[in-house]
Motif scaffolding. Structure first.
Motif, PDB file in Angstrom:
ATOM      1  N   SER A 294       0.829  -1.209   0.000  1.00 17.79           N
ATOM      2  CA  SER A 294       0.000   0.000   0.000  1.00 17.79           C
ATOM      3  C   SER A 294       0.861   1.255   0.000  1.00 17.79           C
ATOM      4  O   SER A 294       0.551   2.229  -0.697  1.00 17.79           O
ATOM      5  CB  SER A 294      -0.932   0.010   1.216  1.00 17.79           C
ATOM      6  N   LYS A 295       1.944   1.238   0.770  1.00 16.39           N
ATOM      7  CA  LYS A 295       2.850   2.384   0.791  1.00 16.39           C
ATOM      8  C   LYS A 295       3.487   2.607  -0.575  1.00 16.39           C
ATOM      9  O   LYS A 295       3.628   3.739  -1.035  1.00 16.39           O
ATOM     10  CB  LYS A 295       3.929   2.203   1.863  1.00 16.39           C
ATOM     11  N   ALA A 296       3.869   1.515  -1.235  1.00 12.77           N
ATOM     12  CA  ALA A 296       4.471   1.617  -2.571  1.00 12.77           C
ATOM     13  C   ALA A 296       3.457   2.158  -3.571  1.00 12.77           C
ATOM     14  O   ALA A 296       3.784   3.014  -4.401  1.00 12.77           O
ATOM     15  CB  ALA A 296       4.992   0.255  -3.020  1.00 12.77           C
ATOM     16  N   GLN A 297       2.220   1.687  -3.475  1.00 11.24           N
ATOM     17  CA  GLN A 297       1.160   2.165  -4.367  1.00 11.24           C
ATOM     18  C   GLN A 297       0.880   3.646  -4.115  1.00 11.24           C
ATOM     19  O   GLN A 297       0.709   4.424  -5.057  1.00 11.24           O
ATOM     20  CB  GLN A 297      -0.101   1.333  -4.163  1.00 11.24           C
ATOM     21  N   LEU A 298       0.849   4.051  -2.854  1.00 16.50           N
ATOM     22  CA  LEU A 298       0.635   5.452  -2.511  1.00 16.50           C
ATOM     23  C   LEU A 298       1.754   6.322  -3.091  1.00 16.50           C
ATOM     24  O   LEU A 298       1.496   7.388  -3.646  1.00 16.50           O
ATOM     25  CB  LEU A 298       0.562   5.619  -0.993  1.00 16.50           C
ATOM     26  N   LYS A 299       2.981   5.847  -2.987  1.00 20.85           N
ATOM     27  CA  LYS A 299       4.124   6.593  -3.542  1.00 20.85           C
ATOM     28  C   LYS A 299       3.984   6.758  -5.047  1.00 20.85           C
ATOM     29  O   LYS A 299       4.228   7.838  -5.591  1.00 20.85           O
ATOM     30  CB  LYS A 299       5.425   5.853  -3.191  1.00 20.85           C
TER      31      LYS A 299
ATOM     32  N   ASP B   4       3.619  10.295  -6.969  1.00 23.08           N
ATOM     33  CA  ASP B   4       4.541  10.661  -8.046  1.00 23.08           C
ATOM     34  C   ASP B   4       3.794  11.014  -9.320  1.00 23.08           C
ATOM     35  O   ASP B   4       4.152  11.970 -10.020  1.00 23.08           O
ATOM     36  CB  ASP B   4       5.536   9.521  -8.311  1.00 23.08           C
ATOM     37  N   LYS B   5       2.741  10.255  -9.638  1.00 18.98           N
ATOM     38  CA  LYS B   5       1.954  10.537 -10.841  1.00 18.98           C
ATOM     39  C   LYS B   5       1.248  11.881 -10.719  1.00 18.98           C
ATOM     40  O   LYS B   5       1.226  12.673 -11.670  1.00 18.98           O
ATOM     41  CB  LYS B   5       0.934   9.422 -11.081  1.00 18.98           C
ATOM     42  N   ILE B   6       0.696  12.157  -9.556  1.00 15.11           N
ATOM     43  CA  ILE B   6       0.024  13.448  -9.331  1.00 15.11           C
ATOM     44  C   ILE B   6       1.011  14.596  -9.488  1.00 15.11           C
ATOM     45  O   ILE B   6       0.718  15.595 -10.156  1.00 15.11           O
ATOM     46  CB  ILE B   6      -0.653  13.483  -7.949  1.00 15.11           C
ATOM     47  N   LEU B   7       2.191  14.438  -8.893  1.00 16.94           N
ATOM     48  CA  LEU B   7       3.208  15.491  -9.004  1.00 16.94           C
ATOM     49  C   LEU B   7       3.645  15.687 -10.457  1.00 16.94           C
ATOM     50  O   LEU B   7       3.855  16.816 -10.903  1.00 16.94           O
ATOM     51  CB  LEU B   7       4.400  15.178  -8.114  1.00 16.94           C
ATOM     52  N   GLU B   8       3.781  14.593 -11.184  1.00 16.32           N
ATOM     53  CA  GLU B   8       4.170  14.693 -12.592  1.00 16.32           C
ATOM     54  C   GLU B   8       3.086  15.405 -13.392  1.00 16.32           C
ATOM     55  O   GLU B   8       3.378  16.294 -14.201  1.00 16.32           O
ATOM     56  CB  GLU B   8       4.418  13.304 -13.170  1.00 16.32           C
ATOM     57  N   LEU B   9       1.819  15.028 -13.167  1.00 16.96           N
ATOM     58  CA  LEU B   9       0.720  15.678 -13.875  1.00 16.96           C
ATOM     59  C   LEU B   9       0.644  17.166 -13.534  1.00 16.96           C
ATOM     60  O   LEU B   9       0.408  18.001 -14.408  1.00 16.96           O
ATOM     61  CB  LEU B   9      -0.609  14.983 -13.548  1.00 16.96           C
ATOM     62  N   LEU B  10       0.852  17.495 -12.262  1.00 16.89           N
ATOM     63  CA  LEU B  10       0.827  18.906 -11.859  1.00 16.89           C
ATOM     64  C   LEU B  10       1.960  19.691 -12.509  1.00 16.89           C
ATOM     65  O   LEU B  10       1.761  20.817 -12.960  1.00 16.89           O
ATOM     66  CB  LEU B  10       0.927  19.023 -10.332  1.00 16.89           C
ATOM     67  N   SER B  11       3.142  19.097 -12.564  1.00 20.23           N
ATOM     68  CA  SER B  11       4.278  19.827 -13.138  1.00 20.23           C
ATOM     69  C   SER B  11       4.157  19.967 -14.653  1.00 20.23           C
ATOM     70  O   SER B  11       4.687  20.908 -15.230  1.00 20.23           O
ATOM     71  CB  SER B  11       5.591  19.145 -12.775  1.00 20.23           C
ATOM     72  N   ASN B  12       3.436  19.042 -15.308  1.00 20.08           N
ATOM     73  CA  ASN B  12       3.289  19.099 -16.761  1.00 20.08           C
ATOM     74  C   ASN B  12       2.008  19.800 -17.206  1.00 20.08           C
ATOM     75  O   ASN B  12       1.787  19.949 -18.403  1.00 20.08           O
ATOM     76  CB  ASN B  12       3.319  17.687 -17.361  1.00 20.08           C
ATOM     77  N   SER B  13       1.170  20.205 -16.252  1.00 24.01           N
ATOM     78  CA  SER B  13      -0.104  20.820 -16.629  1.00 24.01           C
ATOM     79  C   SER B  13       0.123  22.233 -17.150  1.00 24.01           C
ATOM     80  O   SER B  13       1.025  22.948 -16.732  1.00 24.01           O
ATOM     81  CB  SER B  13      -1.075  20.829 -15.449  1.00 24.01           C
ATOM     82  N   LYS B  14      -0.717  22.609 -18.116  1.00 21.92           N
ATOM     83  CA  LYS B  14      -0.667  23.942 -18.709  1.00 21.92           C
ATOM     84  C   LYS B  14      -1.976  24.654 -18.401  1.00 21.92           C
ATOM     85  O   LYS B  14      -3.043  24.066 -18.460  1.00 21.92           O
ATOM     86  CB  LYS B  14      -0.497  23.847 -20.230  1.00 21.92           C
ATOM     87  N   GLY B  15      -1.885  25.890 -18.027  1.00 22.28           N
ATOM     88  CA  GLY B  15      -3.092  26.667 -17.758  1.00 22.28           C
ATOM     89  C   GLY B  15      -3.701  26.318 -16.413  1.00 22.28           C
ATOM     90  O   GLY B  15      -3.026  25.954 -15.456  1.00 22.28           O
TER      91      GLY B  15
END
Length: 141
Positions: free
Chosen positions: A111-116, A120-131
């Motif tokens: 569960s901890k690995a899945q949460l990580k 990470d995916k959320i952070l990647e999506l946030l950093s790549n989001s435009k607008g």
């Protein structure tokens, strides 16, 4: 010959003379591998290993040192010993309970690995989001 060397009871600040060894700052001189230690240049063997120990209960080495070495903490704590003894006792007295405990530990780690991964995916999506991030369908679902 590539023999191991043990340096015991080191303080939190290491001697700068060890820096080339920690960085593995080797160079070739002819067909020999050499390393500079202080004013001397000595032959380096790839089988050489340096082990450093300390008696400090909770040493704080600089980040530069931590990157260059592998730190192992062999400190035994009363809580750790209690958990081990309890595990041995439960395994002997109630093997099913111990099996459930082990499964819970594995599930918790998964569960901890899945949460990580999700973080990470959320952070990647946030950093790549435009607008406006609220307009990004993938990000808000």
């Amino acid at each position: 010959q590539g023999l191991p060397v043990l340096i015991e009871n080191v303080p939190e600040v290491l001697d700068p003379l060890l820096e080339p060894l920690l960085q593995k700052a080797k160079f070739k001189a002819g067909n020999m591998i050499m390393i500079r230690l202080g004013d001397s240049t000595v032959e380096y063997n790839e089988d050489f290993r340096l082990f450093i120990t300390t008696k400090l209960p909770n040493p704080h080495y600089s980040p530069e040192i931590c990157v260059q070495v592998t730190l192992l903490n062999f400190m035994v704590t009363p809580d750790g010993l209690q958990d081990q003894m309890l595990g041995i006792l439960v395994a002997k007295e109630e093997p099913e309970v111990e099996k459930k405990r082990q499964n819970l530990i594995i599930e918790s780690a998964q569960s901890k690995a899945q949460l990580k991964e999700i973080e990470d995916k959320i952070l990647e999506l946030l950093s790549n989001s435009k607008g406006n991030i609220l307009d990004d369908e993938e990000l808000i679902t």
